[in-house]
Design a protein around this motif. Structure first.
Motif, mmCIF file in Angstrom:
data_model
loop_
_atom_site.group_PDB
_atom_site.id
_atom_site.type_symbol
_atom_site.label_atom_id
_atom_site.label_comp_id
_atom_site.label_asym_id
_atom_site.label_seq_id
_atom_site.Cartn_x
_atom_site.Cartn_y
_atom_site.Cartn_z
ATOM 1 N N UNK A 32 -0.756 -48.570 26.118
ATOM 2 C CA UNK A 32 -0.755 -50.028 25.975
ATOM 3 C C UNK A 32 0.537 -50.638 26.522
ATOM 4 N N UNK A 33 1.602 -49.843 26.530
ATOM 5 C CA UNK A 33 2.883 -50.309 27.061
ATOM 6 C C UNK A 33 3.055 -49.954 28.539
ATOM 7 N N UNK A 34 2.095 -49.208 29.061
ATOM 8 C CA UNK A 34 2.169 -48.813 30.462
ATOM 9 C C UNK A 34 3.197 -47.727 30.735
ATOM 10 N N UNK A 35 3.523 -46.960 29.710
ATOM 11 C CA UNK A 35 4.540 -45.919 29.846
ATOM 12 C C UNK A 35 3.922 -44.581 30.197
ATOM 13 N N UNK A 36 4.664 -43.807 30.949
ATOM 14 C CA UNK A 36 4.293 -42.414 31.187
ATOM 15 C C UNK A 36 4.714 -41.597 29.963
ATOM 16 N N UNK A 37 4.225 -40.368 29.903
ATOM 17 C CA UNK A 37 4.659 -39.468 28.828
ATOM 18 C C UNK A 37 6.164 -39.236 28.931
ATOM 19 N N UNK A 38 6.648 -39.118 30.150
ATOM 20 C CA UNK A 38 8.088 -38.903 30.371
ATOM 21 C C UNK A 38 8.905 -40.077 29.814
ATOM 22 N N UNK A 39 8.409 -41.306 30.013
ATOM 23 C CA UNK A 39 9.130 -42.479 29.521
ATOM 24 C C UNK A 39 9.163 -42.498 27.990
ATOM 25 N N UNK A 40 8.039 -42.210 27.343
ATOM 26 C CA UNK A 40 8.032 -42.159 25.880
ATOM 27 C C UNK A 40 8.962 -41.053 25.389
ATOM 28 N N UNK A 41 8.909 -39.906 26.032
ATOM 29 C CA UNK A 41 9.783 -38.796 25.640
ATOM 30 C C UNK A 41 11.244 -39.205 25.722
ATOM 31 N N UNK A 42 11.617 -39.884 26.797
ATOM 32 C CA UNK A 42 13.005 -40.331 26.960
ATOM 33 C C UNK A 42 13.395 -41.303 25.848
#
Length: 182
Positions: free
Chosen positions: A18-28
């Protein structure tokens, strides 16, 4: 609750996408690894309570919004959450999305406890069911509690639980998540 990991993974994925984030972005943003996010979203792994709160903060949602509803309209044995390096075991006994009240059972083996200090929103009441524990609070005096003792905490003050005794301990934690409706 055999499908709980799938439900948690689906909630994390829904909020992330919903935020348009990749898994990498959430992980960071959450301070975890991208492979962990992959396992979590596939339903292969549940987060520990501290990691759940880190994910919720990164996603700007209440931690309970990432969990399945537990103990609603039918008795339940709860949802076992991973402890920190096996030092403690925690079960969500009641609570979930849209619920303000969450009840956890914390089991601490002799010498066990939280690795790091922890904060969260709302209020917290701890009741020692068996054994004895110490509540260590950053910048405040530590409190030792025995079976039958209760303590109201300000969970915004960093705190952690330790069992410094030679017998196992069980603590009931009742948390009011004030982030709902805010």
């Amino acid at each position: 609750m055999t499908d709980a990991p799938l439900q948690v993974g689906a909630q994390v994925r829904a909020h992330r996408t919903a935020r348009g984030w990749s898994m990498r972005e959430l992980a960071r943003r959450a301070g975890v690894s991208q492979p962990f996010i992959t396992k979590l979203e596939r339903g292969d792994q549940l987060p520990s309570i501290p990691t759940l709160y880190d994910l919720a903060a990164a996603l700007e949602v209440a931690p309970s919004d990432l969990l399945p509803t537990v103990g609603d309209s039918a008795p339940s044995t709860g949802l076992a959450m991973p402890g920190e390096r096996g030092a403690s075991q925690i079960r969500l006994l009641a609570g979930g999305p849209g619920r303000n009240l969450h009840v956890y059972e914390l089991r601490l083996p002799p010498g066990g406890g939280d690795e790091e200090f922890f904060t969260h929103p709302g209020e917290e009441v701890a009741v020692v069911l068996e054994g004895s524990v110490r509540c260590l609070r950053r910048s405040r005096r530590a409190v030792t509690m025995a079976a039958g003792d209760a303590l109201t905490l300000d969970p915004a003050v960093p705190h952690r639980w330790r069992n410094e005794a030679t017998a196992p301990a069980r603590v009931l934690l009742v948390c009011d998540d004030l982030t709902h409706g805010a």
